[in-house]
Write an enzyme that holds these catalytic residues in place. Structure first.
Site, mmCIF file in Angstrom:
data_model
loop_
_atom_site.group_PDB
_atom_site.id
_atom_site.type_symbol
_atom_site.label_atom_id
_atom_site.label_comp_id
_atom_site.label_asym_id
_atom_site.label_seq_id
_atom_site.Cartn_x
_atom_site.Cartn_y
_atom_site.Cartn_z
ATOM 1 N N LYS A 37 13.036 6.207 -4.015
ATOM 2 C CA LYS A 37 13.145 4.787 -4.392
ATOM 3 C C LYS A 37 12.219 4.491 -5.571
ATOM 4 O O LYS A 37 11.312 5.286 -5.866
ATOM 5 C CB LYS A 37 12.756 3.926 -3.191
ATOM 6 C CG LYS A 37 11.338 4.211 -2.693
ATOM 7 C CD LYS A 37 11.039 3.579 -1.354
ATOM 8 C CE LYS A 37 9.658 3.997 -0.870
ATOM 9 N NZ LYS A 37 9.316 3.417 0.425
ATOM 10 N N TYR A 250 -11.488 -7.634 -26.225
ATOM 11 C CA TYR A 250 -11.417 -9.063 -25.901
ATOM 12 C C TYR A 250 -12.596 -9.501 -25.037
ATOM 13 O O TYR A 250 -13.073 -8.750 -24.193
ATOM 14 C CB TYR A 250 -10.135 -9.366 -25.122
ATOM 15 C CG TYR A 250 -8.881 -9.200 -25.932
ATOM 16 C CD1 TYR A 250 -8.676 -9.944 -27.085
ATOM 17 C CD2 TYR A 250 -7.898 -8.302 -25.527
ATOM 18 C CE1 TYR A 250 -7.503 -9.790 -27.823
ATOM 19 C CE2 TYR A 250 -6.731 -8.152 -26.261
ATOM 20 C CZ TYR A 250 -6.538 -8.899 -27.406
ATOM 21 O OH TYR A 250 -5.387 -8.749 -28.130
HETATM 22 C C1 LIG Z 1 8.656 4.440 1.086
HETATM 23 C C2 LIG Z 1 9.120 4.840 2.424
HETATM 24 C C3 LIG Z 1 8.805 6.106 2.947
HETATM 25 C C4 LIG Z 1 7.901 7.092 2.245
HETATM 26 O O1 LIG Z 1 6.559 6.753 2.430
HETATM 27 P P1 LIG Z 1 5.402 7.661 1.812
HETATM 28 O O2 LIG Z 1 4.164 7.045 2.340
HETATM 29 O O3 LIG Z 1 5.504 7.533 0.337
HETATM 30 O O4 LIG Z 1 5.628 9.044 2.276
HETATM 31 C C5 LIG Z 1 9.382 6.456 4.153
HETATM 32 N N1 LIG Z 1 10.188 5.608 4.817
HETATM 33 C C6 LIG Z 1 10.486 4.371 4.361
HETATM 34 C C7 LIG Z 1 11.371 3.491 5.148
HETATM 35 C C8 LIG Z 1 9.949 3.946 3.153
HETATM 36 O O5 LIG Z 1 10.248 2.726 2.714
#
Ligand SMILES: *Cc1c(COP(=O)(O)O)cnc(C)c1O
Length: 360
Positions: A37, A250
């Site tokens: 994702k 800045y």
């Molecule tokens: C993002 C996510 C993961 C992965 O989590 P990590 O901590 O990056 O391993 C697993 N399951 C779901 C439902 C997620 O949204």
């Protein structure tokens, strides 16, 4: 454009990423459902999926329909689960795209069934209180589920990187919920990276690692640590002597004590280099650690190189374990999580993929 011409770039070691995935699958003794994702946490969903394909994952996890569409358009044919709740209207898009929805409401399950059914995964909330049906309320879905049974069911741990017993409590709830379903779905999943790194062998049918693949470990209790994957390099694009008492950047928050040499790096917060590293972060240049001088600006960051050899065009490392600046350490210095730092890398900073050692 060659790396040699870029002002800053993210270097991604795909060989290390692939070895991390193989290591976590080996430890879990279960197929992978890699979470790619958010453009694979900012690293590029397609190159990441391509390097994971030879490991034959069960499928992939994304957050949105568009993320799934990108994989389909690139010819990825394994199951792709969309892990965020979808509106009724979105279900037809999910179907048209050939994606697998994650559902948890009677209306959505009925709509999915009415429009033709097909694989879907039941999202069960066992304590995260973010998405999914509450573990003790799955009975309310019985009719819809009996009519259109899910291919899979899953839950998500809220504190897998803490050694607080919450994984066990959530798994008891998950089991309870599963026991109330008309039948057990064929694939069950729960473990994120931290949960896999903590235990020997998955308790479920496949595992959902994300951050571990991308080179960030889960700290103290972890029995398995990833190889680093991400390096951020930035070029020295300007260089000046600054006299005693002059200020840098800045709001004049850095004031030279004695004459100093200040280098300007071609990376700023619009690239995803956190502004919170103003006067706090450091870079590695010519084998020396050099501190950020003044406020990080949108496109440029100044570092005090008085004690380091430095010339225009030199390349500094602002993130990279080869410079003692691993993603997690830099993120915590910035008051961010490593997830936030990686996903905050913007499209403007180019990705350079290293493929040495990649198994095809
Ligand atoms: C993002 C996510 C993961 C992965 O989590 P990590 O901590 O990056 O391993 C697993 N399951 C779901 C439902 C997620 O949204």
């Amino acid at each position: 454009m060659q790396a040699s011409e870029k002002r800053a770039w993210v270097e991604i070691d795909l060989g290390a990423l692939q070895r991390n995935a193989a290591a976590i699958a080996h430890r879990a003794r279960a197929p992978l459902l890699p979470m790619i994702k958010a453009d694979a946490y900012g690293l590029g969903a397609l190159p990441v999926a391509r390097v994971l394909e030879p490991l034959e994952p069960w499928g992939y996890g994304v957050a949105t329909i568009l993320e799934g569409l990108e994989l389909r358009a690139a010819g990825i044919t394994r199951p792709v689960i969309v892990f965020t709740p979808l509106s009724l209207e979105e279900l037809s898009d999910v179907r048209a795209a050939g994606l697998t929805p994650s559902l948890s409401r009677t209306e959505s399950i009925s709509r999915w069934a009415a429009e033709g059914g097909g694989p879907w995964h039941l999202s069960i909330d066992t304590g995260m209180n973010r998405a999914g049906v509450q573990w003790d309320e799955v009975d309310e879905l019985r009719d819809a589920i009996a009519h259109c049974p899910p291919e899979g069911a899953y839950t998500h741990f809220h504190s897998a990187e803490l050694n607080d017993g919450s994984i066990d409590r959530q798994e008891v709830r998950f089991q309870e919920a599963l026991a109330r379903l008309p039948e057990r779905p064929s694939i069950l999943h729960a473990e994120n990276s931290a949960a896999v790194a903590r235990r020997d062998g998955s308790g479920w049918g496949c595992v959902r690692p994300g951050i571990f693949l991308y080179g960030v470990g889960s700290g103290d209790g972890a029995q398995l640590n990833p190889e680093p994957v991400v390096y951020i390099r930035a070029r020295v694009i300007d260089l000046r002597r600054v006299r005693d008492g002059e200020t840098v950047s800045y709001d004049a928050t850095y004031r030279a004590v004695g004459d100093r040499t200040i280098a300007t790096l071609g990376v700023g917060y619009a690239d995803g280099y956190p502004r919170a590293l103003s006067n706090r972060g450091c870079a590695m240049l010519g084998g020396r650690r050099v501190p950020v001088a003044g406020v990080v600006t949108m496109d440029m960051t100044m570092v005090d190189v008085t004690d380091a050899p430095c010339a225009l065009g030199d390349v500094a490392t602002v993130i990279g374990s080869d410079a003692g600046l691993d993603v997690a350490a830099v993120a915590w210095t910035a008051g961010m999580s490593p997830y936030e730092l990686l996903t905050g890398l913007r499209g403007r900073i180019s990705r350079v993929y290293r493929s040495d050692g990649v198994r095809t």
